[in-house]
Design a protein around this motif. Sequence first.
Motif, PDB file in Angstrom:
ATOM      1  N   ASN A  59      -8.555   7.246  -2.468  1.00 20.13           N
ATOM      2  CA  ASN A  59      -8.321   8.489  -1.723  1.00 20.13           C
ATOM      3  C   ASN A  59      -7.094   8.346  -0.844  1.00 20.13           C
ATOM      4  O   ASN A  59      -6.646   7.225  -0.569  1.00 20.13           O
ATOM      5  CB  ASN A  59      -9.548   8.866  -0.876  1.00 20.13           C
ATOM      6  CG  ASN A  59      -9.777   7.886   0.262  1.00 20.13           C
ATOM      7  OD1 ASN A  59      -9.179   7.999   1.319  1.00 20.13           O
ATOM      8  ND2 ASN A  59     -10.632   6.889   0.022  1.00 20.13           N
ATOM      9  N   PHE A  60      -6.594   9.486  -0.413  1.00 19.93           N
ATOM     10  CA  PHE A  60      -5.490   9.502   0.532  1.00 19.93           C
ATOM     11  C   PHE A  60      -5.551  10.798   1.328  1.00 19.93           C
ATOM     12  O   PHE A  60      -6.241  11.752   0.953  1.00 19.93           O
ATOM     13  CB  PHE A  60      -4.137   9.365  -0.183  1.00 19.93           C
ATOM     14  CG  PHE A  60      -3.820  10.510  -1.098  1.00 19.93           C
ATOM     15  CD1 PHE A  60      -3.138  11.642  -0.656  1.00 19.93           C
ATOM     16  CD2 PHE A  60      -4.198  10.458  -2.448  1.00 19.93           C
ATOM     17  CE1 PHE A  60      -2.862  12.688  -1.509  1.00 19.93           C
ATOM     18  CE2 PHE A  60      -3.914  11.518  -3.294  1.00 19.93           C
ATOM     19  CZ  PHE A  60      -3.243  12.639  -2.837  1.00 19.93           C
ATOM     20  N   TYR A  81      -3.628   2.273  -9.510  1.00 20.54           N
ATOM     21  CA  TYR A  81      -2.975   2.290  -8.195  1.00 20.54           C
ATOM     22  C   TYR A  81      -3.625   1.279  -7.259  1.00 20.54           C
ATOM     23  O   TYR A  81      -3.823   1.532  -6.074  1.00 20.54           O
ATOM     24  CB  TYR A  81      -3.050   3.695  -7.597  1.00 20.54           C
ATOM     25  CG  TYR A  81      -2.407   4.751  -8.468  1.00 20.54           C
ATOM     26  CD1 TYR A  81      -1.035   4.978  -8.422  1.00 20.54           C
ATOM     27  CD2 TYR A  81      -3.185   5.482  -9.372  1.00 20.54           C
ATOM     28  CE1 TYR A  81      -0.457   5.943  -9.243  1.00 20.54           C
ATOM     29  CE2 TYR A  81      -2.596   6.441 -10.189  1.00 20.54           C
ATOM     30  CZ  TYR A  81      -1.232   6.660 -10.114  1.00 20.54           C
ATOM     31  OH  TYR A  81      -0.653   7.597 -10.937  1.00 20.54           O
ATOM     32  N   ASP A 136       1.996   2.199  -3.469  1.00 19.16           N
ATOM     33  CA  ASP A 136       0.949   2.847  -4.277  1.00 19.16           C
ATOM     34  C   ASP A 136       0.790   4.317  -3.899  1.00 19.16           C
ATOM     35  O   ASP A 136       0.679   5.187  -4.767  1.00 19.16           O
ATOM     36  CB  ASP A 136      -0.387   2.120  -4.103  1.00 19.16           C
ATOM     37  CG  ASP A 136      -0.362   0.752  -4.774  1.00 19.16           C
ATOM     38  OD1 ASP A 136       0.436   0.578  -5.707  1.00 19.16           O
ATOM     39  OD2 ASP A 136      -1.130  -0.122  -4.342  1.00 19.16           O
ATOM     40  N   HIS A 137       0.769   4.572  -2.593  1.00 19.86           N
ATOM     41  CA  HIS A 137       0.650   5.971  -2.146  1.00 19.86           C
ATOM     42  C   HIS A 137       1.856   6.784  -2.567  1.00 19.86           C
ATOM     43  O   HIS A 137       1.728   7.916  -3.042  1.00 19.86           O
ATOM     44  CB  HIS A 137       0.496   6.014  -0.617  1.00 19.86           C
ATOM     45  CG  HIS A 137      -0.875   5.696  -0.128  1.00 19.86           C
ATOM     46  ND1 HIS A 137      -1.304   4.417   0.120  1.00 19.86           N
ATOM     47  CD2 HIS A 137      -1.947   6.506   0.137  1.00 19.86           C
ATOM     48  CE1 HIS A 137      -2.550   4.429   0.544  1.00 19.86           C
ATOM     49  NE2 HIS A 137      -2.978   5.695   0.564  1.00 19.86           N
ATOM     50  N   GLN A 138       3.024   6.173  -2.396  1.00 14.77           N
ATOM     51  CA  GLN A 138       4.243   6.903  -2.761  1.00 14.77           C
ATOM     52  C   GLN A 138       4.259   7.224  -4.251  1.00 14.77           C
ATOM     53  O   GLN A 138       4.593   8.344  -4.662  1.00 14.77           O
ATOM     54  CB  GLN A 138       5.474   6.045  -2.402  1.00 14.77           C
ATOM     55  CG  GLN A 138       5.679   5.822  -0.911  1.00 14.77           C
ATOM     56  CD  GLN A 138       6.247   7.045  -0.230  1.00 14.77           C
ATOM     57  OE1 GLN A 138       6.684   7.997  -0.894  1.00 14.77           O
ATOM     58  NE2 GLN A 138       6.226   7.044   1.098  1.00 14.77           N
ATOM     59  N   SER A 193     -10.170  10.422  -5.880  1.00 15.70           N
ATOM     60  CA  SER A 193      -9.694  10.194  -7.252  1.00 15.70           C
ATOM     61  C   SER A 193     -10.404  11.049  -8.287  1.00 15.70           C
ATOM     62  O   SER A 193      -9.857  11.310  -9.363  1.00 15.70           O
ATOM     63  CB  SER A 193      -9.871   8.707  -7.609  1.00 15.70           C
ATOM     64  OG  SER A 193     -11.239   8.330  -7.493  1.00 15.70           O
ATOM     65  N   SER A 195       0.832  -1.194   0.000  1.00 14.14           N
ATOM     66  CA  SER A 195       0.000   0.000   0.000  1.00 14.14           C
ATOM     67  C   SER A 195       0.864   1.240   0.000  1.00 14.14           C
ATOM     68  O   SER A 195       0.576   2.211  -0.665  1.00 14.14           O
ATOM     69  CB  SER A 195      -0.931  -0.019   1.226  1.00 14.14           C
ATOM     70  OG  SER A 195      -1.778  -1.150   1.170  1.00 14.14           O
ATOM     71  N   SER A 196       1.920   1.269   0.735  1.00 10.39           N
ATOM     72  CA  SER A 196       2.793   2.422   0.791  1.00 10.39           C
ATOM     73  C   SER A 196       3.413   2.703  -0.564  1.00 10.39           C
ATOM     74  O   SER A 196       3.584   3.864  -0.929  1.00 10.39           O
ATOM     75  CB  SER A 196       3.878   2.183   1.843  1.00 10.39           C
ATOM     76  OG  SER A 196       4.760   3.257   1.897  1.00 10.39           O
ATOM     77  N   LEU A 198      -6.785   2.336  -5.271  1.00 11.65           N
ATOM     78  CA  LEU A 198      -6.643   3.427  -4.300  1.00 11.65           C
ATOM     79  C   LEU A 198      -7.532   4.597  -4.733  1.00 11.65           C
ATOM     80  O   LEU A 198      -7.323   5.175  -5.800  1.00 11.65           O
ATOM     81  CB  LEU A 198      -5.184   3.870  -4.228  1.00 11.65           C
ATOM     82  CG  LEU A 198      -4.848   4.949  -3.193  1.00 11.65           C
ATOM     83  CD1 LEU A 198      -5.128   4.455  -1.784  1.00 11.65           C
ATOM     84  CD2 LEU A 198      -3.397   5.379  -3.341  1.00 11.65           C
ATOM     85  N   ARG A 235       1.523   9.964  -5.051  1.00  5.31           N
ATOM     86  CA  ARG A 235       1.912  11.297  -4.613  1.00  5.31           C
ATOM     87  C   ARG A 235       3.071  11.842  -5.451  1.00  5.31           C
ATOM     88  O   ARG A 235       3.128  13.035  -5.734  1.00  5.31           O
ATOM     89  CB  ARG A 235       2.301  11.266  -3.130  1.00  5.31           C
ATOM     90  CG  ARG A 235       1.124  10.993  -2.207  1.00  5.31           C
ATOM     91  CD  ARG A 235       1.519  11.061  -0.762  1.00  5.31           C
ATOM     92  NE  ARG A 235       2.080  12.384  -0.426  1.00  5.31           N
ATOM     93  CZ  ARG A 235       2.354  12.761   0.818  1.00  5.31           C
ATOM     94  NH1 ARG A 235       2.120  11.923   1.831  1.00  5.31           N
ATOM     95  NH2 ARG A 235       2.860  13.939   1.055  1.00  5.31           N
TER      96      ARG A 235
END
Length: 486
Positions: free
Chosen positions: A102-103, A97, A26-28, A138, A23-24, A100, A31
């Motif tokens: 939202n963040f 992603y 995908d977020h990385q 998104s 998951s990290s 994914l 962003r």
Amino acid sequence: MSGLLMTLLRFIILALIHNRVYSSEDHQRLRRELFIDGEYDRSVRPVRNASKTTLVEMQFFVAQVLDVDERLETFKINAWLTMRWFDEYLVWDPERYNGLTNFKITKDKVWMPDLWLYNNAGSRYEDYTANSICSVYSDGRVVWQSPTILTTHCSMDVTHFPFDYQECVLTFGPWQHGAAEITLNGTGSAERYLRSSGEWEVIGFETVSGREDYVIYEDDTPVPYTFVDYSVRLHRIATYFVFYLIMPCFLISGTTFLSFFLPPESGEKVSLGITVLLSLTVFLLIVAELLPPTDVVPIIGMYYAATMVMVSLSLAMSVVVLNLHHRGPETHQVPAWLRKIVHGKVGMAFMMRRTTTRRDFDARRKRRWKALSSIEMDSLDCSAMNGWDDRMHDSTIPSAPELDTRKQLNSIRSQNSARLREITLLESIREEFRMMREMALEKEKTERFQNDWKQVALVVDRIFMVVYFIGMMVVMIVIVSRFDFR
């Protein structure tokens, strides 16, 4: 058995670490593509077409009323704020992603509308968006949520204090962006209100979105700005003020009414009135400290002022009654017309019993001097005694044969001298009785005059009592009719 448990535990930990890393990643990656590769600029309004207006939806929820300062005319509230807008540069495909959608990201990384509280009453303009987080979706939606403490100016209408209603308005709007760039639309409610104030309760909430032209310099073209007014309607819980401000004043005014039943001989009528007047002054000062120094006089202030006027009038009435009560013959006697009024229907209307009358004084005087009038000092025939004594002096000197009678004559003369002394003493006693009688008559006259004035004072005191009672009732009815008890 223990080895199997350890193996299972290791498998679970590895799975969690694998998912976190997955998951990290995908977020990385998301962003990095949005903010670094995409060269995101948080100072630029997030639209691809500059002519397009950004719609900012703002929600305002009342959480707690912390303080309402009537003297400073400020309103402090705990509110939950929410803002939502679309950022066209923060859009992605969730399939790329791993689903994914939202963040979360700190607010200083994305564009934020420059909304401020226009009627802020704090020591400075606080950035209520500081140290907060935004949720990015998104489809480009950006949602900012945060609780905050707001202090705003609130024009207080204290006319009906403490049964008053206040309406405090919080106005939000952009500081730099005009209506062509940002359109602000506000909603909200007070359904989540957590009652924390024992003095106020929220009874209404209203939202109004508006638009107003603003000119910075006189030669500039007017620039329209949008704003949102959140109106919070409050109702004061008056229990505290009823028990600590209104009830004492009512009881004190009732104490003034009891002063009319004090006899003038007690000497406390004026003292009681002055004490009550000072007490009302203290309560009026307390009310003045609670309210703002405006040109509006609250009804409770009118009540205190009217009560003080009535107490002052009762004090003046007491002075008049005492003046009448202590009058005597050194002034003048009661006029006939006033005696007729006091002893007539007016006295009967107030159920006043007449004190000692003139007829009573005459009867008392006759009984007192009946015995003295029976003493007739004139019955003593002094002239006869004096004539006999003259004859004794005018008689010729007796002859020798009558010398034996000289001793008898001397004895008679000594008896006559004793008689004369007795007569002189009785004359003195008679004069003393006459003077005592005159003094007693003068005293009775003085008492009669004083009793007449005392009777007048009693009737006037009852008249003043009725006037004071009617005046207080009129004041109460007028004051109560002006209060708004809705």
